[in-house]
Design a protein around this motif. Structure first.
Motif, PDB file in Angstrom:
ATOM      1  N   ASN A  34      19.106 -20.569   1.252  1.00 52.80           N
ATOM      2  CA  ASN A  34      20.672 -21.435   1.392  1.00 52.80           C
ATOM      3  C   ASN A  34      21.756 -20.808   0.089  1.00 52.80           C
ATOM      4  N   ASP A  35      22.055 -19.582   0.735  1.00 54.38           N
ATOM      5  CA  ASP A  35      22.977 -18.533  -0.179  1.00 54.38           C
ATOM      6  C   ASP A  35      24.384 -18.591   0.973  1.00 54.38           C
ATOM      7  N   PRO A  36      25.352 -19.087   0.072  1.00 53.89           N
ATOM      8  CA  PRO A  36      26.872 -18.171   0.703  1.00 53.89           C
ATOM      9  C   PRO A  36      26.631 -16.866   1.785  1.00 53.89           C
ATOM     10  N   ARG A  37      26.117 -16.305   1.003  1.00 55.42           N
ATOM     11  CA  ARG A  37      26.477 -14.721   0.902  1.00 55.42           C
ATOM     12  C   ARG A  37      25.349 -13.990   2.267  1.00 55.42           C
ATOM     13  N   ARG A  38      24.254 -15.023   2.236  1.00 56.61           N
ATOM     14  CA  ARG A  38      23.286 -15.026   3.342  1.00 56.61           C
ATOM     15  C   ARG A  38      24.126 -14.444   4.515  1.00 56.61           C
ATOM     16  N   PRO A  39      23.343 -12.637   5.136  1.00 59.14           N
ATOM     17  CA  PRO A  39      24.158 -12.424   6.359  1.00 59.14           C
ATOM     18  C   PRO A  39      24.749 -13.569   7.451  1.00 59.14           C
ATOM     19  N   ALA A  40      25.990 -14.432   8.470  1.00 60.85           N
ATOM     20  CA  ALA A  40      26.042 -14.969   9.643  1.00 60.85           C
ATOM     21  C   ALA A  40      24.738 -14.712  10.685  1.00 60.85           C
TER      22      ALA A  40
END
Length: 85
Positions: free
Chosen positions: A46-52
């Protein structure tokens, strides 16, 4: 379908060609993502740094099969089929 607990196949089999947090060169196919923990769960879920590409992935029976081993085989085959050229 919900992700299979303890699987992590989608964090191992596919390649990620774009750089992302912690993996500035991306991730080759068959290489475990550094964000996959000991329980085979994504530390960036749930981290915004997770790849799209990871955020867009949806567990489906056709891709995940009946077991972790089957998911690895299916995802590996899809990786090979999707290579350019």
């Amino acid at each position: 379908m919900d992700c299979r607990s303890g699987c992590g196949a989608c964090c191992i089999a596919p390649s990620i060609t774009r750089p992302y947090y912690g993996m500035p060169q991306g991730k080759p196919a068959g290489v475990r993502c550094i964000h996959l923990d000991e329980a085979m769960a994504c530390r960036l879920f749930n981290d915004p740094r997770r790849p799209a590409v990871c955020a867009a992935f949806r567990a489906e029976p056709e891709v995940c099969g009946e077991s972790r081993e089957q998911a690895l085989q299916i995802l590996d085959a899809l990786e090979i089929l999707s290579r350019p050229g």
